[in-house]
Design an enzyme around this catalytic site. Structure first.
Site, PDB file in Angstrom:
ATOM      1  N   ASP A 195       9.709   0.792  14.489  1.00 31.76           N
ATOM      2  CA  ASP A 195       8.474   0.882  13.708  1.00 31.76           C
ATOM      3  C   ASP A 195       7.338   0.856  14.721  1.00 31.76           C
ATOM      4  O   ASP A 195       7.044  -0.182  15.305  1.00 31.76           O
ATOM      5  CB  ASP A 195       8.397  -0.313  12.740  1.00 31.76           C
ATOM      6  N   LYS A 239      -2.384   4.445  17.678  1.00 28.20           N
ATOM      7  CA  LYS A 239      -1.788   5.302  16.651  1.00 28.20           C
ATOM      8  C   LYS A 239      -2.848   6.128  15.926  1.00 28.20           C
ATOM      9  O   LYS A 239      -2.590   7.230  15.479  1.00 28.20           O
ATOM     10  CB  LYS A 239      -1.029   4.414  15.664  1.00 28.20           C
ATOM     11  N   GLU A 292       7.567   5.912   6.827  1.00 26.93           N
ATOM     12  CA  GLU A 292       7.643   4.453   6.709  1.00 26.93           C
ATOM     13  C   GLU A 292       8.075   3.975   5.312  1.00 26.93           C
ATOM     14  O   GLU A 292       8.939   3.091   5.223  1.00 26.93           O
ATOM     15  CB  GLU A 292       6.302   3.837   7.130  1.00 26.93           C
ATOM     16  N   ASP A 314       1.970  -0.490   1.217  1.00 32.51           N
ATOM     17  CA  ASP A 314       1.981  -0.902   2.626  1.00 32.51           C
ATOM     18  C   ASP A 314       0.558  -1.160   3.107  1.00 32.51           C
ATOM     19  O   ASP A 314      -0.198  -0.223   3.365  1.00 32.51           O
ATOM     20  CB  ASP A 314       2.667   0.190   3.467  1.00 32.51           C
TER      21      ASP A 314
HETATM   22  P1  ADP Z   1       0.714  -2.263  11.169  1.00 32.57           P
HETATM   23  O1  ADP Z   1       1.698  -1.680  10.213  1.00 32.57           O
HETATM   24  O2  ADP Z   1      -0.699  -1.836  10.896  1.00 32.57           O
HETATM   25  O3  ADP Z   1       1.074  -2.100  12.593  1.00 32.57           O
HETATM   26  P2  ADP Z   1       1.493  -4.965  10.266  1.00 32.57           P
HETATM   27  O4  ADP Z   1       2.241  -4.537   9.065  1.00 32.57           O
HETATM   28  O5  ADP Z   1       2.234  -5.687  11.308  1.00 32.57           O
HETATM   29  O6  ADP Z   1       0.672  -3.820  10.947  1.00 32.57           O
HETATM   30  O7  ADP Z   1       0.279  -5.860   9.741  1.00 32.57           O
HETATM   31  C1  ADP Z   1      -0.597  -6.453  10.620  1.00 32.57           C
HETATM   32  C2  ADP Z   1      -1.668  -7.127   9.814  1.00 32.57           C
HETATM   33  O8  ADP Z   1      -1.084  -8.125   8.992  1.00 32.57           O
HETATM   34  C3  ADP Z   1      -2.704  -7.813  10.677  1.00 32.57           C
HETATM   35  O9  ADP Z   1      -3.999  -7.535  10.180  1.00 32.57           O
HETATM   36  C4  ADP Z   1      -2.380  -9.290  10.486  1.00 32.57           C
HETATM   37  O10 ADP Z   1      -3.515 -10.119  10.610  1.00 32.57           O
HETATM   38  C5  ADP Z   1      -1.871  -9.280   9.068  1.00 32.57           C
HETATM   39  N1  ADP Z   1      -1.047 -10.449   8.757  1.00 32.57           N
HETATM   40  C6  ADP Z   1       0.093 -10.859   9.373  1.00 32.57           C
HETATM   41  N2  ADP Z   1       0.564 -11.991   8.826  1.00 32.57           N
HETATM   42  C7  ADP Z   1      -0.308 -12.313   7.836  1.00 32.57           C
HETATM   43  C8  ADP Z   1      -0.395 -13.389   6.899  1.00 32.57           C
HETATM   44  N3  ADP Z   1       0.511 -14.378   6.888  1.00 32.57           N
HETATM   45  N4  ADP Z   1      -1.441 -13.393   6.031  1.00 32.57           N
HETATM   46  C9  ADP Z   1      -2.370 -12.414   6.038  1.00 32.57           C
HETATM   47  N5  ADP Z   1      -2.342 -11.382   6.897  1.00 32.57           N
HETATM   48  C10 ADP Z   1      -1.331 -11.333   7.784  1.00 32.57           C
HETATM   49 MG    MG Z   2       3.276  -0.758   9.493  1.00 30.90          MG
END
Ligand code: ADP
Ligand code: MG
Length: 632
Positions: free
Chosen positions: A23, A85, A184, A206
């Protein structure tokens, strides 16, 4: 355009060996594999998540990737690259407007391509993504104890042809053969095992760091078909962090009107905001402590989940309309949706969950870690391609319409958006003028009527048409999109059979030569790179600990940290200072080992002091005073 296409069953072909699922996220990336039928994320020493962040030095050497790079942004924002990205498969023109949002510099290459400028060096988004992919590859190799060369990589469903190409190129550059690009949401559905003989309609919601995607999938007989996609490329956890930052900065300015945070300080505020947000997903309130001694800032406040939800409600609400549009595009009613899947770290927020439940009128699936779901699904697909899992087919859709330019600059759509992939379609056209012997074919992607508003993917000329009156010569244009979502275009004059075919090379990817050159260079310079990298890492680490130690000594000197004189004596500050100077002497040298040795020596010397400060801070926290000093 209803299509009845079945993908060839990959498991019949020769077994390609180990394949991992990746991912490659805007904010975070992960690599996963299937262990005896169970998909698992491969964790490193700092956890499963690799922040999609890269730190480079002025000479273009990679200093750190992932968690370390994210930390590095605290001391050196200008050398730290994130959210790459967003730039994948884009021109400078495409992304110019976002340069204000990024802490690093964007530049334009000759061909209009976007580059990231670090020091004197320019990097393509593909190269930068490759650094993250290399880290994931290395992680997998450390875990398996053998080289890993094959992967499945996921991309957002809305990624266009150029962006998919760019992602594949990044994989190649990282030394990975990308067997499949998977959407995804499709991966997320696989992770929930929704393929297991179930029938039904699934919505995948998502909400990640910087982007929001909603996809509606249809399942029948173990086959996934994406009915529609929608979303917002500028919506996610970052917006929530930003709103909190604005709140903090406004309040700080009330006390310190002259406060203008620099890049590093903004990064520090962002980290405090993000941590608070994350904590509030499980706690009703949190204590905010933000110290920026240089700017005379010692900000303290209590923040409740209710307050967070109030100031960020409008952000979370912005996901509603894309959901409703996706439902409409899928030609279904919300009641027909059987399953809702939560993906993305931001769906851990209770406010997001309840909104999803409200929109879709059912409780969403949240049994898996939402930030791991996509990687787990990618691993399952990887396992299929490795010949380990049978009977899973993936069908995706094209997110944007594809067509060619016709007279008057109009867009003639050949494959409409949301068509299931792989797909093939043909349209017949005629010549516009008498005796026309060549036709220029311009391929576009987009939903607008005029091609100037859409995105040009390729152009080529069909030559050798016999001279005939206008309209008499007929030519067929065929579009084929393969399972990766990559387009092949061919054109044929009907009477003569003269034909021309191209695999669409998106205008903003890398050329084959460029990739070859980079691959060659990466081999030629590999051993040199390792040495340079080790030195760069040692220097960074040295600078970091020097800065941290100097900071603490400064605070001690100014009486900002209070330790009783008796205790201070036993902490042997003189030894700390000796070690500090010893490290300072070698940190600029070219001797990585000497630097590392002095780093260790300084770490040992500061150990009792660090312990003392930690204890002091903890007791101050207990009195509700100070928390931020703990971090150093
Ligand atoms: P991406 O798909 O954009 O790479 P992710 O799915 O890993 O990212 O999501 C990252 C986001 O999720 C960040 O903004 C992070 O702050 C938020 N995040 C991660 N854990 C939590 C949580 N427990 N509560 C709220 N937001 C969260
Ligand atoms: Mg993602």
């Amino acid at each position: 355009m209803p299509l009845q296409i079945t993908l060839p069953n990959q498991s019949d072909s020769t077994t390609p060996g180990r394949v991992v699922g990746i991912d490659l996220g805007t904010t975070n990336s992960l690599v996963a594999y299937v262990d005896q039928g169970v998909p698992k994320v491969i964790a490193g020493a700092d956890g499963g998540i690799v922040p999609s962040v890269v730190t480079l030095d002025d000479n273009g050497n990679v200093v750190a990737v992932g968690v370390k790079a994210k930390k590095h942004a605290l001391v050196d924002a200008a050398h730290t690259v994130y959210s790459v990205k967003r730039l994948m498969g884009k021109s400078f023109q495409d992304v110019k407007k976002e340069s204000g949002l990024l802490a690093y510099r964007l530049a334009q290459a000759d061909e209009g391509l976007v580059r990231v400028q670090i020091g004197k060096k320019l990097f393509t988004p593909i190269e930068l993504s490759a650094f993250v992919l290399k880290e994931l590859k290395k992680r997998a190799e450390d875990f398996f104890g053998e080289t890993v060369t094959k992967a499945v990589i996921t991309v957002p469903a809305y990624f266009n042809d150029a962006q998919r190409h760019a992602t594949k190129d990044a994989g190649r550059l990282a030394g990975l053969e990308v067997l499949r690009i998977v959407n995804e949401p499709t991966a997320a559905s696989l992770a929930y095992g929704l393929d297991k003989s179930k029938q039904g309609i699934i919505a995948v919601y998502d909400l990640g760091g910087g982007t929001f995607d909603i996809s509606i999938l249809k399942l029948s007989n173990g086959v996934f078909e994406v009915l529609s996609t929608n979303g917002d490329t500028y919506l996610g956890g970052d917006d929530i962090d930003r709103r909190l930052m604005e709140l903090f900065i406004t309040q700080i300015k009330h006390m310190e009107p002259a406060f203008e945070p620099n890049g590093e300080q903004l990064q520090q505020i962002r980290n405090v905001a993000e941590s608070a947000k994350i904590e509030l997903s499980t706690k009703p309130s949190v204590m905010i402590a933000l110290d920026i001694p240089q700017a005379n800032v010692a900000y303290r406040r209590n923040l409740t989940r209710t307050e967070l939800e109030t100031i960020t409600r409008s952000i979370v609400e912005r996901t509603r309309i894309p959901c409703e549009m996706a439902i409409k595009d899928a030609l279904i009613d919300v009641d027909e949706i059987d399953e809702v899947v939560l993906v993305g770290g931001s769906t851990r927020m209770p406010a997001v969950r309840s909104l999803v439940q409200q929109i879709f009128k059912r409780k969403p699936h949240d049994e898996l870690n939402p930030d791991e779901t996509v990687a787990l699904g990618a691993a399952i697909q990887a396992n299929v391609l490795a010949g380990e899992t049978k009977d899973v087919l993936l069908l995706d859709v094209t997110p944007l319409s594809l067509g060619i330019e016709t007279i008057g600059g109009m867009m003639s759509t050949i494959i409409p958006r949301n068509t299931t992939l792989p797909t093939k379609a043909t349209e017949t056209y005629t010549t516009f003028v008498d005796n026309q012997t060549g036709v220029e074919i311009n391929v576009y992607q987009g939903e607008r009527d005029f091609v100037r508003d859409n995105r040009k993917l390729a152009e080529f000329t069909l030559k050798g048409i016999p001279p005939l009156p206008a309209g008499a010569a007929k030519f067929e244009v065929s579009f084929l999109i393969d399972a990766d979502g990559i387009l092949h275009v061919s054109a044929k004059e009907v009477h003569t059979g003269i034909a021309h075919e191209v695999e669409v090379k998106p205008s903003y990817g890398l050329t084959e030569e460029e990739i070859e050159r980079m691959l060659r260079e990466s081999v030629v310079y590999a051993s040199q790179d390792i040495g340079e990298r080790r030195l760069a890492e040692a220097k960074t680490e040295g600078q970091r600990i020097l800065a941290a130690t100097e900071k603490v000594l400064g605070q001690l000197r100014r009486g900002e940290i209070v330790i009783t004189p008796q205790r201070l004596q036993s902490l042997n500050v003189a030894a700390v200072i000796d070690a500090l100077y010893a490290l300072r002497r070698v940190v600029q040298s070219e001797d990585a080992e000497a630097i590392n040795n002095q780093v260790t020596a300084l770490e040992q010397a500061t150990e009792p002091l660090a312990q003392e400060i930690m204890n002091a801070s903890v007791s101050e926290v207990l009195e509700g005073k100070n928390v931020a000093e703990i971090s150093t």
